[in-house]
Design a protein around this motif. Structure first.
Motif, PDB file in Angstrom:
ATOM      1  N   GLY A   1      14.913  10.731   8.409  1.00 40.86           N
ATOM      2  CA  GLY A   1      14.951   9.652   9.405  1.00 40.86           C
ATOM      3  C   GLY A   1      13.671   8.842   9.446  1.00 40.86           C
ATOM      4  N   ASP A   2      13.162   8.617  10.668  1.00 36.41           N
ATOM      5  CA  ASP A   2      11.980   7.766  10.821  1.00 36.41           C
ATOM      6  C   ASP A   2      10.670   8.486  10.514  1.00 36.41           C
ATOM      7  OD1 ASP A   2      11.747   9.448  12.976  1.00 36.41           O
ATOM      8  OD2 ASP A   2      11.681   7.868  14.500  1.00 36.41           O
ATOM      9  N   LYS A   3      10.761   9.700  10.024  1.00 34.59           N
ATOM     10  CA  LYS A   3       9.539  10.425   9.634  1.00 34.59           C
ATOM     11  C   LYS A   3       8.971   9.918   8.306  1.00 34.59           C
ATOM     12  CE  LYS A   3      10.464  14.715  12.145  1.00 34.59           C
ATOM     13  NZ  LYS A   3      10.594  16.189  12.038  1.00 34.59           N
ATOM     14  N   VAL A   4       9.785   9.180   7.563  1.00 40.32           N
ATOM     15  CA  VAL A   4       9.335   8.590   6.293  1.00 40.32           C
ATOM     16  C   VAL A   4       9.398   7.073   6.404  1.00 40.32           C
ATOM     17  CG1 VAL A   4       9.742   8.392   3.806  1.00 40.32           C
ATOM     18  CG2 VAL A   4      10.154  10.571   4.966  1.00 40.32           C
ATOM     19  N   LYS A   5       8.296   6.406   6.098  1.00 39.30           N
ATOM     20  CA  LYS A   5       8.219   4.951   6.174  1.00 39.30           C
ATOM     21  C   LYS A   5       7.937   4.396   4.781  1.00 39.30           C
ATOM     22  CE  LYS A   5       7.770   5.726  10.719  1.00 39.30           C
ATOM     23  NZ  LYS A   5       8.731   5.328  11.760  1.00 39.30           N
ATOM     24  N   PHE A   6       8.799   3.508   4.301  1.00 40.87           N
ATOM     25  CA  PHE A   6       8.580   2.828   3.029  1.00 40.87           C
ATOM     26  C   PHE A   6       7.977   1.451   3.287  1.00 40.87           C
ATOM     27  CE2 PHE A   6      11.732   5.945   1.676  1.00 40.87           C
ATOM     28  CZ  PHE A   6      11.310   6.268   0.387  1.00 40.87           C
ATOM     29  N   VAL A   7       6.899   1.152   2.592  1.00 45.16           N
ATOM     30  CA  VAL A   7       6.261  -0.165   2.666  1.00 45.16           C
ATOM     31  C   VAL A   7       6.300  -0.761   1.267  1.00 45.16           C
ATOM     32  CG1 VAL A   7       4.154  -1.450   3.178  1.00 45.16           C
ATOM     33  CG2 VAL A   7       4.722   0.608   4.504  1.00 45.16           C
ATOM     34  N   LYS A   8       6.742  -1.995   1.146  1.00 44.90           N
ATOM     35  CA  LYS A   8       6.860  -2.633  -0.171  1.00 44.90           C
ATOM     36  C   LYS A   8       5.481  -2.887  -0.789  1.00 44.90           C
ATOM     37  CE  LYS A   8      11.371  -4.723   0.734  1.00 44.90           C
ATOM     38  NZ  LYS A   8      12.144  -5.984   0.840  1.00 44.90           N
ATOM     39  N   PHE A   9       5.483  -3.384  -2.004  1.00 44.34           N
ATOM     40  CA  PHE A   9       4.250  -3.647  -2.753  1.00 44.34           C
ATOM     41  C   PHE A   9       3.206  -4.385  -1.907  1.00 44.34           C
ATOM     42  CE2 PHE A   9       1.750  -6.753  -5.117  1.00 44.34           C
ATOM     43  CZ  PHE A   9       1.067  -5.938  -5.996  1.00 44.34           C
ATOM     44  N   VAL A  10       1.980  -3.898  -1.973  1.00 45.61           N
ATOM     45  CA  VAL A  10       0.855  -4.504  -1.251  1.00 45.61           C
ATOM     46  C   VAL A  10      -0.207  -4.901  -2.273  1.00 45.61           C
ATOM     47  CG1 VAL A  10      -1.024  -4.086   0.394  1.00 45.61           C
ATOM     48  CG2 VAL A  10       1.272  -3.174   0.848  1.00 45.61           C
ATOM     49  N   PRO A  11      -0.691  -6.161  -2.288  1.00 46.84           N
ATOM     50  CA  PRO A  11      -1.756  -6.570  -3.213  1.00 46.84           C
ATOM     51  C   PRO A  11      -2.999  -5.712  -3.036  1.00 46.84           C
ATOM     52  CG  PRO A  11      -0.758  -8.480  -2.170  1.00 46.84           C
ATOM     53  CD  PRO A  11      -0.217  -7.279  -1.457  1.00 46.84           C
ATOM     54  N   SER A  12      -3.724  -5.503  -4.122  1.00 48.32           N
ATOM     55  CA  SER A  12      -4.879  -4.591  -4.108  1.00 48.32           C
ATOM     56  C   SER A  12      -5.940  -5.007  -3.097  1.00 48.32           C
ATOM     57  CB  SER A  12      -5.500  -4.497  -5.508  1.00 48.32           C
ATOM     58  OG  SER A  12      -5.872  -5.772  -5.982  1.00 48.32           O
ATOM     59  N   ALA A  13      -6.082  -6.318  -2.842  1.00 45.57           N
ATOM     60  CA  ALA A  13      -7.099  -6.790  -1.899  1.00 45.57           C
ATOM     61  C   ALA A  13      -6.833  -6.289  -0.480  1.00 45.57           C
ATOM     62  CB  ALA A  13      -7.163  -8.312  -1.914  1.00 45.57           C
ATOM     63  N   GLN A  14      -5.564  -6.007  -0.156  1.00 48.84           N
ATOM     64  CA  GLN A  14      -5.221  -5.537   1.189  1.00 48.84           C
ATOM     65  C   GLN A  14      -5.190  -4.007   1.312  1.00 48.84           C
ATOM     66  OE1 GLN A  14      -1.569  -7.421   2.571  1.00 48.84           O
ATOM     67  NE2 GLN A  14      -2.077  -9.312   1.500  1.00 48.84           N
ATOM     68  N   MET A  15      -5.268  -3.323   0.178  1.00 52.97           N
ATOM     69  CA  MET A  15      -5.112  -1.875   0.201  1.00 52.97           C
ATOM     70  C   MET A  15      -6.186  -1.122   1.003  1.00 52.97           C
ATOM     71  SD  MET A  15      -2.319  -0.800  -0.867  1.00 52.97           S
ATOM     72  CE  MET A  15      -2.786   0.930  -0.788  1.00 52.97           C
TER      73      MET A  15
END
Length: 395
Positions: free
Chosen positions: A255-269
């Motif tokens: 359920g909501d215990k796992v969160k998927f976040v799409k690709f993030v540019p390296s500058a924001q990592m």
């Protein structure tokens, strides 16, 4: 010394979509001493001008419509602006054409993994020729150096290991940034949640399926545990392929215990790493280096990883993190997780050790390692040029 660096071509330098080789080129050349002139050949894109100059770095950009036309344009420019040394990034096949055109200029290959030296990318016959005619090889780990010495029969004196680096400043500064709270809120993470964090491509080699199966056991014993997975199928890609579908299926019972976040540019990592309390890199293949571990450590986060490839050259077991074989994750991750939260002083000390360890891997040290290799080659070439004149004078 005039150094020419040829990027692979599919992505730009500096990277727009977070590609790792191009990121490394950008960071290490920033740290090359100002007396050296560096020309970086890379892909033309809408983000950057065709050519630009930043201090001692010159960017020359060409349209990438395949390796052959891309390399041909670069060689035409090299013919007019002959460098002292050429370094090819992660594309050993480029050496064949370069040495035909410029036999007297030292050409090095910087290998970031074993992939582009494999039979799927270059025939064994051509790779043997590359080994013979290249002036030297650089790898990002001692593991990868030994691999090429064994697999490709590269002589020990012809291949050097130089670790990659990290700039800890943006990762430390991100700790105090207001955006971190905003990101946690967007992911419905409460202050009391304990977050295990993954960053990287969603490919089987990275072992995300191993992490999800092990986290299911963690969540059963810790209701406050949450898993955040940041990344796409490739650099800038969020394609829903069969493997990503498999991951979503594994995550669904949680359920909501796992969160998927799409690709993030390296500058924001640097900001995204602050979401996590502990970082997981469950690689199942022989990682050459695994830069994510170093970025996590620069954020002061303990790392739970695997002893695959060159990872153990960066992460110290029970120091900056834990080295757990992939097959043991399902059994060992729950007990490690419980121990870190039962004894928070251990987690805090590991975070401090991780930061201290990360500081040992600077981009300046990487740049100096490259320059030593180049300078030795140029000195050797110059010595060969002057020797006949000295003999004439002696006669």
């Amino acid at each position: 010394m005039h150094i020419a660096i040829i990027s692979p071509g599919p992505f730009s330098v500096p990277p727009v979509k977070g590609s790792s080789v191009e990121h490394d080129i950008d960071e290490v050349t920033k740290m090359m001493d100002p007396e050296h002139q560096v020309t970086i050949y890379t892909r033309k894109c809408a983000t950057y001008p065709k050519s630009s100059v930043e201090e001692n770095r010159r960017f020359v950009r060409y349209r990438y419509n395949g390796p052959k036309p891309y390399l041909q344009k670069i060689m035409n420019h090299l013919r007019r602006h002959k460098p002292d040394v050429i370094m090819v990034e992660n594309r050993p096949q480029y050496v064949l054409a370069l040495k035909r055109r410029f036999p007297k200029i030292p050409v090095f290959v910087n290998m970031h993994s074993h992939v582009y030296a494999s039979p799927a990318m270059i025939s064994p016959q051509k790779m043997r020729r590359v080994v013979r005619i290249a002036d030297g090889f650089i790898t990002n780990s001692e593991y990868l150096r030994r691999y090429f010495m064994t697999k490709c029969k590269i002589p020990a004196a012809k291949i050097q290991a130089v670790h990659l680096g990290v700039d800890v400043s943006p990762y430390q500064q991100a700790k105090l940034h207001y955006t971190v709270k905003k990101l946690r809120k967007q992911l419905d993470l409460l202050p009391e949640h304990r977050v295990l964090f993954y960053a990287g491509r969603l490919i089987r080699a990275k072992g995300v399926h191993v992490l999800l199966r092990a986290f299911r056991k963690v969540s059963e014993q810790d209701p406050l545990a949450r898993l955040v997975i940041v990344g796409g199928t490739g650099y800038g890609s969020n394609r829903l392929n069969p493997y990503v579908r498999e991951l979503k299926k594994l995550a669904k019972p949680l359920g909501d215990k796992v969160k998927f976040v799409k690709f993030v540019p390296s500058a924001q990592m640097p900001l995204y790493y602050q979401i996590g309390d502990v970082v997981a890199t469950p690689s199942v293949w022989q990682e050459a280096f695994c830069r994510v571990n170093l970025e996590a450590m620069a954020s002061g986060k303990p790392v739970i990883t695997t002893p695959r490839g060159g990872i153990g050259e960066v992460v110290t077991h029970q120091g900056s993190g834990f080295l757990i074989p992939p097959k043991a994750w399902k059994k060992e991750l729950p007990s490690i997780w419980e121990g870190l939260w039962k004894h928070p002083q251990i987690k805090n000390e590991m975070g401090k050790h991780a930061l201290s360890r990360a500081k040992q891997f600077s981009w300046y040290a990487t740049a100096q390692g490259y320059l030593r290799v180049f300078e030795q080659s140029v000195q050797k070439r110059n010595a060969g040029r002057t020797q006949p004149n000295e003999l004439l004078r002696a006669g």
